[in-house]
Scaffold this motif. Sequence first.
Motif, PDB file in Angstrom:
ATOM      1  N   ARG A   1      25.653 -29.937 -42.903  1.00  0.00           N
ATOM      2  CA  ARG A   1      26.540 -29.400 -43.936  1.00  0.00           C
ATOM      3  C   ARG A   1      25.671 -28.453 -44.784  1.00  0.00           C
ATOM      4  O   ARG A   1      24.695 -28.914 -45.395  1.00  0.00           O
ATOM      5  CB  ARG A   1      27.106 -30.506 -44.822  1.00  0.00           C
ATOM      6  CG  ARG A   1      28.514 -30.995 -44.460  1.00  0.00           C
ATOM      7  CD  ARG A   1      28.613 -31.693 -43.137  1.00  0.00           C
ATOM      8  NE  ARG A   1      29.931 -32.285 -42.898  1.00  0.00           N
ATOM      9  CZ  ARG A   1      30.326 -32.759 -41.723  1.00  0.00           C
ATOM     10  NH1 ARG A   1      29.546 -32.688 -40.652  1.00  0.00           N
ATOM     11  NH2 ARG A   1      31.539 -33.299 -41.594  1.00  0.00           N
TER      12      ARG A   1
ATOM     13  N   HIS B   1      32.128 -36.766 -38.497  1.00  0.00           N
ATOM     14  CA  HIS B   1      31.520 -37.992 -39.030  1.00  0.00           C
ATOM     15  C   HIS B   1      32.497 -38.674 -39.991  1.00  0.00           C
ATOM     16  O   HIS B   1      33.560 -38.137 -40.304  1.00  0.00           O
ATOM     17  CB  HIS B   1      30.153 -37.715 -39.669  1.00  0.00           C
ATOM     18  CG  HIS B   1      30.169 -37.025 -40.997  1.00  0.00           C
ATOM     19  ND1 HIS B   1      29.022 -36.732 -41.702  1.00  0.00           N
ATOM     20  CD2 HIS B   1      31.179 -36.552 -41.782  1.00  0.00           C
ATOM     21  CE1 HIS B   1      29.328 -36.140 -42.833  1.00  0.00           C
ATOM     22  NE2 HIS B   1      30.615 -36.015 -42.913  1.00  0.00           N
TER      23      HIS B   1
ATOM     24  N   HIS C   1      32.253 -41.557 -43.565  1.00  0.00           N
ATOM     25  CA  HIS C   1      31.309 -42.196 -44.474  1.00  0.00           C
ATOM     26  C   HIS C   1      32.025 -43.005 -45.542  1.00  0.00           C
ATOM     27  O   HIS C   1      33.248 -42.890 -45.720  1.00  0.00           O
ATOM     28  CB  HIS C   1      30.361 -41.174 -45.108  1.00  0.00           C
ATOM     29  CG  HIS C   1      30.980 -39.868 -45.489  1.00  0.00           C
ATOM     30  ND1 HIS C   1      31.864 -39.734 -46.520  1.00  0.00           N
ATOM     31  CD2 HIS C   1      30.836 -38.628 -44.944  1.00  0.00           C
ATOM     32  CE1 HIS C   1      32.221 -38.463 -46.626  1.00  0.00           C
ATOM     33  NE2 HIS C   1      31.630 -37.762 -45.666  1.00  0.00           N
TER      34      HIS C   1
ATOM     35  N   ARG D   1      37.863 -31.434 -50.484  1.00  0.00           N
ATOM     36  CA  ARG D   1      37.436 -30.026 -50.479  1.00  0.00           C
ATOM     37  C   ARG D   1      38.479 -29.218 -51.251  1.00  0.00           C
ATOM     38  O   ARG D   1      39.684 -29.470 -51.121  1.00  0.00           O
ATOM     39  CB  ARG D   1      37.391 -29.437 -49.065  1.00  0.00           C
ATOM     40  CG  ARG D   1      37.171 -30.433 -47.967  1.00  0.00           C
ATOM     41  CD  ARG D   1      35.731 -30.761 -47.783  1.00  0.00           C
ATOM     42  NE  ARG D   1      35.549 -32.045 -47.128  1.00  0.00           N
ATOM     43  CZ  ARG D   1      34.467 -32.783 -47.264  1.00  0.00           C
ATOM     44  NH1 ARG D   1      33.509 -32.393 -48.057  1.00  0.00           N
ATOM     45  NH2 ARG D   1      34.352 -33.929 -46.618  1.00  0.00           N
TER      46      ARG D   1
ATOM     47  N   HIS E   1      36.142 -36.947 -39.997  1.00  0.00           N
ATOM     48  CA  HIS E   1      36.439 -35.565 -40.372  1.00  0.00           C
ATOM     49  C   HIS E   1      35.357 -34.620 -39.856  1.00  0.00           C
ATOM     50  O   HIS E   1      34.187 -34.982 -39.750  1.00  0.00           O
ATOM     51  CB  HIS E   1      36.608 -35.421 -41.887  1.00  0.00           C
ATOM     52  CG  HIS E   1      35.424 -35.879 -42.693  1.00  0.00           C
ATOM     53  ND1 HIS E   1      35.214 -37.198 -42.994  1.00  0.00           N
ATOM     54  CD2 HIS E   1      34.393 -35.204 -43.257  1.00  0.00           C
ATOM     55  CE1 HIS E   1      34.115 -37.323 -43.709  1.00  0.00           C
ATOM     56  NE2 HIS E   1      33.569 -36.117 -43.871  1.00  0.00           N
TER      57      HIS E   1
END
Length: 351
Positions: free
Chosen positions: A71, A108, A110, A116, A149
């Motif tokens: 990222r 991934h 988490h 966003r 996502h």
Amino acid sequence: MSALGTIEDLPKEYVDDLVAQNTLPLWPSLRAMLPHGIPSRKTQATVWHYSDLRPNLMRAGELTPIEKAERRVLVLCNPGLGLDNMKATPTIYIGMQLILPGEVAPNHKHTPSAVRVVVEGSGGFTVVGGEKLPMEKGDLILTPPGLWHEHGHEGTGPVVWMDALDLPLVYGMEASFSTESPSQTIDKPSEYGITRLGLGGVVPYDSLDAPRVPYPMLRFPWKTVRANLRGLAGVTPKGKPVQLAYVNPETGRECLPTLGFSAIQLRPGEELTLPRRSASAVLHVVEGFGSAQIDGAGLKFGESDTMAVPTHARVTLANGSSTNSTYLFVVDDAPLQRKMGIYQVFSEDIK
Ligand SMILES: [Fe+2]
């Protein structure tokens, strides 16, 4: 009220003995930990100007390939909280993420909650739970805790979005981790969530009988939110906030467990004092310009700028334009504070 004893009041050999046993007396620190009236706050009212940040973000695109970054993000760090801690407020992490045409940010999931908000560019997309979500300027995309996502970019030119996470909170709990997986299969039609649930007060009949999914709508298009704000502005008296909350349309409550999201319209020439709240917040300018007074600090803001608001802060916002509205997106930790039973709105500042 008498002053409490200090560490210096105690014999050194006694303090040394306490420390050797991994203990400390509470009373010298009690007022700092539990002050009277208002919390002690290190968070500073801060503005990050996008015009300053953007060149460095674009340079990151040249310096670091996406494979080396996973990222590609510049983190907005509140100077009052220590730059290394990557906190915009005590609970809110804010990053500006760049994705270039053809790049992918791998799949991934988490434990921190994330969203966003698109800042610039088009052609970016996020896949969440098998739904491909287009990303246009101002759109809010949820990537709730535990949902797979990944991001991609099918357009031309850079795409930048603002990430907001409860990372400081989850990291502080020593509960922050991620899991990777191969790319998802897209198994839902385009615009699935917004088509089913984005009509406002009308939901598919079968959703009344089906087991609830915790995150039924993952994308909130700015176009819709902006139009609804303009409608609300028409029936809201001057001086009262024109503010919409993003909610789970099936429950009417916050759409993520810890962070809340809303949008404010400042009408042309409007100056607005917000009710003072116990939650910390981040304000991001989607459109327009103006100035803010946050706990006495005067900040100028323009489009795509981002500001940090400490807990319990007094906030006044002024639209810099007398002809156009200014629009701000708000992230706060009110949902967490409500769950903890500590959320407060202080009526003395409500106008
Ligand atoms: Fe993520």
